[in-house]
Write a protein that holds these residues in place. Structure first.
Motif, PDB file in Angstrom:
ATOM      1  N   LEU A  61      59.364 -68.377  -5.868  1.00 55.49           N
ATOM      2  CA  LEU A  61      58.674 -67.275  -5.204  1.00 55.49           C
ATOM      3  C   LEU A  61      57.979 -66.357  -6.206  1.00 55.49           C
ATOM      4  CD1 LEU A  61      61.352 -66.292  -2.534  1.00 55.49           C
ATOM      5  CD2 LEU A  61      59.547 -68.026  -2.391  1.00 55.49           C
ATOM      6  N   PHE A  62      58.311 -66.503  -7.483  1.00 57.41           N
ATOM      7  CA  PHE A  62      57.727 -65.665  -8.524  1.00 57.41           C
ATOM      8  C   PHE A  62      56.755 -66.434  -9.419  1.00 57.41           C
ATOM      9  CE2 PHE A  62      61.633 -63.427  -7.428  1.00 57.41           C
ATOM     10  CZ  PHE A  62      61.230 -62.106  -7.392  1.00 57.41           C
ATOM     11  N   ALA A  63      57.284 -67.466 -10.091  1.00 49.15           N
ATOM     12  CA  ALA A  63      56.520 -68.105 -11.167  1.00 49.15           C
ATOM     13  C   ALA A  63      55.282 -68.881 -10.688  1.00 49.15           C
ATOM     14  CB  ALA A  63      57.436 -68.999 -11.995  1.00 49.15           C
ATOM     15  N   PRO A  64      55.405 -69.849  -9.761  1.00 50.57           N
ATOM     16  CA  PRO A  64      54.200 -70.607  -9.372  1.00 50.57           C
ATOM     17  C   PRO A  64      53.076 -69.733  -8.813  1.00 50.57           C
ATOM     18  CG  PRO A  64      56.170 -71.781  -8.668  1.00 50.57           C
ATOM     19  CD  PRO A  64      56.611 -70.424  -9.131  1.00 50.57           C
ATOM     20  N   PRO A  65      53.366 -68.748  -7.927  1.00 52.34           N
ATOM     21  CA  PRO A  65      52.252 -67.904  -7.472  1.00 52.34           C
ATOM     22  C   PRO A  65      51.595 -67.114  -8.599  1.00 52.34           C
ATOM     23  CG  PRO A  65      54.118 -67.702  -5.983  1.00 52.34           C
ATOM     24  CD  PRO A  65      54.611 -68.458  -7.177  1.00 52.34           C
ATOM     25  N   GLU A  66      52.395 -66.658  -9.580  1.00 54.62           N
ATOM     26  CA  GLU A  66      51.809 -65.934 -10.714  1.00 54.62           C
ATOM     27  C   GLU A  66      50.942 -66.853 -11.563  1.00 54.62           C
ATOM     28  OE1 GLU A  66      54.096 -63.290 -13.130  1.00 54.62           O
ATOM     29  OE2 GLU A  66      55.573 -63.004 -11.540  1.00 54.62           O
ATOM     30  N   VAL A  67      51.428 -68.056 -11.817  1.00 53.60           N
ATOM     31  CA  VAL A  67      50.639 -69.019 -12.589  1.00 53.60           C
ATOM     32  C   VAL A  67      49.337 -69.324 -11.865  1.00 53.60           C
ATOM     33  CG1 VAL A  67      50.556 -71.393 -13.442  1.00 53.60           C
ATOM     34  CG2 VAL A  67      52.617 -70.021 -13.783  1.00 53.60           C
ATOM     35  N   GLY A  68      49.426 -69.570 -10.553  1.00 53.09           N
ATOM     36  CA  GLY A  68      48.219 -69.850  -9.785  1.00 53.09           C
ATOM     37  C   GLY A  68      47.246 -68.690  -9.796  1.00 53.09           C
ATOM     38  N   ALA A  69      47.778 -67.456  -9.680  1.00 55.30           N
ATOM     39  CA  ALA A  69      46.911 -66.281  -9.569  1.00 55.30           C
ATOM     40  C   ALA A  69      46.231 -65.925 -10.882  1.00 55.30           C
ATOM     41  CB  ALA A  69      47.731 -65.087  -9.073  1.00 55.30           C
ATOM     42  N   PHE A  70      46.926 -66.096 -12.003  1.00 57.00           N
ATOM     43  CA  PHE A  70      46.413 -65.581 -13.271  1.00 57.00           C
ATOM     44  C   PHE A  70      45.985 -66.650 -14.270  1.00 57.00           C
ATOM     45  CE2 PHE A  70      49.345 -62.261 -11.712  1.00 57.00           C
ATOM     46  CZ  PHE A  70      48.401 -61.289 -11.485  1.00 57.00           C
ATOM     47  N   VAL A  71      46.514 -67.844 -14.134  1.00 58.93           N
ATOM     48  CA  VAL A  71      46.164 -68.907 -15.083  1.00 58.93           C
ATOM     49  C   VAL A  71      45.312 -69.972 -14.418  1.00 58.93           C
ATOM     50  CG1 VAL A  71      47.047 -70.408 -16.901  1.00 58.93           C
ATOM     51  CG2 VAL A  71      48.387 -68.441 -16.191  1.00 58.93           C
ATOM     52  N   GLY A  72      45.483 -70.156 -13.103  1.00 57.72           N
ATOM     53  CA  GLY A  72      44.601 -71.037 -12.373  1.00 57.72           C
ATOM     54  C   GLY A  72      45.200 -72.384 -12.001  1.00 57.72           C
ATOM     55  N   PRO A  73      44.428 -73.206 -11.310  1.00 60.05           N
ATOM     56  CA  PRO A  73      44.928 -74.468 -10.763  1.00 60.05           C
ATOM     57  C   PRO A  73      45.327 -75.490 -11.812  1.00 60.05           C
ATOM     58  CG  PRO A  73      42.549 -74.249 -10.413  1.00 60.05           C
ATOM     59  CD  PRO A  73      43.032 -72.938 -10.883  1.00 60.05           C
ATOM     60  N   VAL A  74      44.701 -75.489 -12.982  1.00 53.97           N
ATOM     61  CA  VAL A  74      45.068 -76.473 -14.011  1.00 53.97           C
ATOM     62  C   VAL A  74      46.498 -76.243 -14.475  1.00 53.97           C
ATOM     63  CG1 VAL A  74      44.584 -77.298 -16.341  1.00 53.97           C
ATOM     64  CG2 VAL A  74      42.688 -76.786 -14.788  1.00 53.97           C
ATOM     65  N   ALA A  75      46.820 -74.989 -14.793  1.00 50.69           N
ATOM     66  CA  ALA A  75      48.180 -74.674 -15.221  1.00 50.69           C
ATOM     67  C   ALA A  75      49.170 -74.871 -14.083  1.00 50.69           C
ATOM     68  CB  ALA A  75      48.255 -73.238 -15.737  1.00 50.69           C
ATOM     69  N   LEU A  76      48.751 -74.554 -12.852  1.00 49.71           N
ATOM     70  CA  LEU A  76      49.630 -74.758 -11.704  1.00 49.71           C
ATOM     71  C   LEU A  76      49.963 -76.235 -11.530  1.00 49.71           C
ATOM     72  CD1 LEU A  76      51.111 -73.708  -9.212  1.00 49.71           C
ATOM     73  CD2 LEU A  76      48.961 -73.870  -7.947  1.00 49.71           C
ATOM     74  N   ALA A  77      48.966 -77.086 -11.740  1.00 48.03           N
ATOM     75  CA  ALA A  77      49.224 -78.525 -11.669  1.00 48.03           C
ATOM     76  C   ALA A  77      50.240 -78.950 -12.724  1.00 48.03           C
ATOM     77  CB  ALA A  77      47.912 -79.292 -11.857  1.00 48.03           C
ATOM     78  N   GLY A  78      50.127 -78.365 -13.924  1.00 44.38           N
ATOM     79  CA  GLY A  78      51.100 -78.662 -14.963  1.00 44.38           C
ATOM     80  C   GLY A  78      52.490 -78.196 -14.581  1.00 44.38           C
ATOM     81  N   TYR A  79      52.582 -77.040 -13.942  1.00 48.46           N
ATOM     82  CA  TYR A  79      53.875 -76.513 -13.511  1.00 48.46           C
ATOM     83  C   TYR A  79      54.507 -77.445 -12.474  1.00 48.46           C
ATOM     84  CZ  TYR A  79      57.096 -72.528 -13.255  1.00 48.46           C
ATOM     85  OH  TYR A  79      58.179 -71.699 -13.362  1.00 48.46           O
ATOM     86  N   ALA A  80      53.697 -77.871 -11.498  1.00 45.57           N
ATOM     87  CA  ALA A  80      54.208 -78.769 -10.466  1.00 45.57           C
ATOM     88  C   ALA A  80      54.676 -80.083 -11.071  1.00 45.57           C
ATOM     89  CB  ALA A  80      53.121 -79.014  -9.416  1.00 45.57           C
ATOM     90  N   LEU A  81      53.892 -80.617 -12.007  1.00 45.48           N
ATOM     91  CA  LEU A  81      54.282 -81.855 -12.674  1.00 45.48           C
ATOM     92  C   LEU A  81      55.558 -81.657 -13.490  1.00 45.48           C
ATOM     93  CD1 LEU A  81      53.703 -84.787 -13.478  1.00 45.48           C
ATOM     94  CD2 LEU A  81      52.252 -83.911 -15.327  1.00 45.48           C
ATOM     95  N   GLY A  82      55.637 -80.524 -14.209  1.00 42.39           N
ATOM     96  CA  GLY A  82      56.816 -80.249 -15.018  1.00 42.39           C
ATOM     97  C   GLY A  82      58.074 -80.122 -14.179  1.00 42.39           C
ATOM     98  N   ALA A  83      57.957 -79.539 -12.982  1.00 41.98           N
ATOM     99  CA  ALA A  83      59.114 -79.390 -12.103  1.00 41.98           C
ATOM    100  C   ALA A  83      59.595 -80.732 -11.567  1.00 41.98           C
ATOM    101  CB  ALA A  83      58.765 -78.457 -10.947  1.00 41.98           C
ATOM    102  N   ALA A  84      58.662 -81.686 -11.385  1.00 45.75           N
ATOM    103  CA  ALA A  84      59.015 -82.979 -10.808  1.00 45.75           C
ATOM    104  C   ALA A  84      59.361 -84.038 -11.842  1.00 45.75           C
ATOM    105  CB  ALA A  84      57.851 -83.481  -9.945  1.00 45.75           C
TER     106      ALA A  84
END
Length: 457
Positions: free
Chosen positions: A59-82
């Motif tokens: 509820l904190f980290a992915p929305p912040e990454v998406g909002a401030f770093v953008g979709p590329v970093a968010l994709a990395g976060y999703a991949l890293g979690a899986a």
């Protein structure tokens, strides 16, 4: 509204407690208490992986990454979690076969490289899981304050005590039983929050731009998140318990794929809320919390749903961590009885609760623990290669520590400054320490293996 929040929290915790307690078997042995060995099918393992990994952090980290770093970093976060679950699917069966009666990655480290490596791996695992526990309990206290007038400290204690009751009594089977329902409940609650949030989200302006930073900077952040999250989760004893709990290798493989796939989707979708909030021009608050900023534009009742979602997320990860740390401790301390294991589970929670009640940020500790995991994970997993001798793995792990500070030492010319950077001041993740740790640890392990000339094949 306060009574609605209170009733929802009490109902959720009572449900989890009932599910956990009824899962206990009357003939439990210590081994069954810790591993539920060879008993769980693919769906249970998959839902358990999902629930165990989905803490309040989403509820904190992915929305912040998406909002401030953008979709590329968010994709990395999703991949890293899986990605860790995919690693478990690939390597778990081999470790199960090499240690059919095993309980932990530290036992595998001892089997291959001796007691010294086992103690180091155990220390890293405990540090990481203790940080995770403190972070989750701290988060539920903060979320309670954001969404209701309830006392956050009381909710911290309520969640910790409820999960402790059923995990100390029922062991891993209790955690697995609650995970199944928590995974289904959190998906239903999350779907409700997402649907209502997006429905009430203001339309993006014509001039709205997709949030993000320069492409290669975003790639750097994405790689950092992939490396940090993957390395750390491979030292998560709760996940390794599920490797041996799987009924067979096929169940482990299918369960890990299910858990990894659903985790990737959840992180990506929740992170997408942050992107939507920025493009809609919402005030994200200070400090910025995009997910909760979205709730301000939604109906008041959604806050109660979000609070129950948060409690579900925290309980699902906390019970896994409680049981994981206890399992690791029992594996280290030979001769413990089942009663002793239960009491140890209770005792270990006392300092964690005390830390969580302070309300301090544990992000920096989290990153340091992640980096410690990165220094040793490659040498440990290379134990699956028979040629690797103990001296190579131990030397590789030590080289990983040096590699974590070496890149910034070369750049800055100062060892003390490099160490400071590797301790992540301000809680900002940087790529160099993780890359340095992984390259140095794997490179030295390979070189030492080649020099040893060992061949056990």
């Amino acid at each position: 509204m306060i009574m609605t929040h209170l009733a929802g929290l009490v109902a959720a915790l009572c449900l989890f407690g009932w599910l956990g307690l009824r899962a206990r078997k009357t003939t439990d042995t210590l081994d069954d208490y810790m591993t539920a060995r060879n008993s769980q099918g693919a769906v249970t393992i998959g839902l358990s992986f999902l629930a165990s990994g989905m803490g309040a952090w989403i509820l904190f980290a992915p929305p912040e990454v998406g909002a401030f770093v953008g979709p590329v970093a968010l994709a990395g976060y999703a991949l890293g979690a899986a990605l860790p679950f995919i690693v478990f699917a690939m390597l778990g069966p081999r470790i199960r076969e090499s240690m059919p009666e095993g309980r932990s990655i530290s036992e595998f480290a001892e089997q291959r490289f001796g007691k010294g490596m086992r103690r180091w791996v155990s220390l890293i695992s405990v540090l990481y899981m203790a940080c995770f526990l403190s972070a989750e309990l701290t988060a539920i206290g903060s979320i309670t304050g954001l969404l209701s007038d309830l006392n956050g400290q009381i909710v911290i204690i309520a969640v910790a005590v409820t999960t402790l009751i059923y995990t100390s009594w029922g062991g891993l089977r209790a955690s697995l039983a609650t995970d199944r329902w928590q995974a289904l409940l959190l998906m239903a609650l999350l779907a409700t929050v997402l649907f209502v949030d997006w429905k009430h989200l203001p339309a993006s302006t014509s001039s709205a731009e997709l949030p993000g930073i320069p492409f290669w900077s975003a790639v750097s952040v994405a790689l950092t998140l992939v490396l940090a999250v993957t390395a750390a989760n491979l030292f998560h004893q709760g996940y390794w318990q599920r490797v041996w709990a799987a009924r067979d290798n096929a169940s482990l493989w299918k369960g890990a794929i299910l858990g990894g796939g659903t985790t990737m989707i959840v992180v990506a979708v929740v992170g997408g809320l942050g992107i939507s909030a920025v493009m809609a021009g919402l005030d994200l608050g200070s400090p910025a919390i995009p997910f909760f900023a979205l709730l301000n534009a939604a109906p008041a009742w959604l806050g109660a749903v979000a609070l129950i979602l948060a409690v579900t997320l925290v309980a699902s990860s906390v019970d896994t961590l409680q049981n994981g740390i206890a399992s690791l401790a029992v594996a280290e301390k030979k001769g413990l009885t089942l009663s002793s294991a239960r009491w140890f589970t209770v005792i270990l929670m006392v300092p964690v609760i005390v830390i969580a009640l302070q309300g301090v940020s544990v992000l920096r500790l989290f990153l340091i623990a992640d980096l410690l995991c990165a220094t040793a994970i490659i040498p440990v997993l290379m134990g699956l290669w028979p040629r690797v001798p103990p001296v190579a793995a131990i030397t590789g792990a030590l080289a990983g520590l040096i590699g974590a500070v070496l890149p910034d030492w070369v750049v800055t010319g100062s060892l003390s400054e490099a160490i400071t950077i590797a301790s992540f001041p301000g809680g900002a993740p940087t790529l160099a320490p993780f890359v340095g740790a992984l390259i140095a640890s794997s490179g030295v392990t390979l070189v030492m293996t080649a020099l040893s000339g060992r061949d056990n094949t």
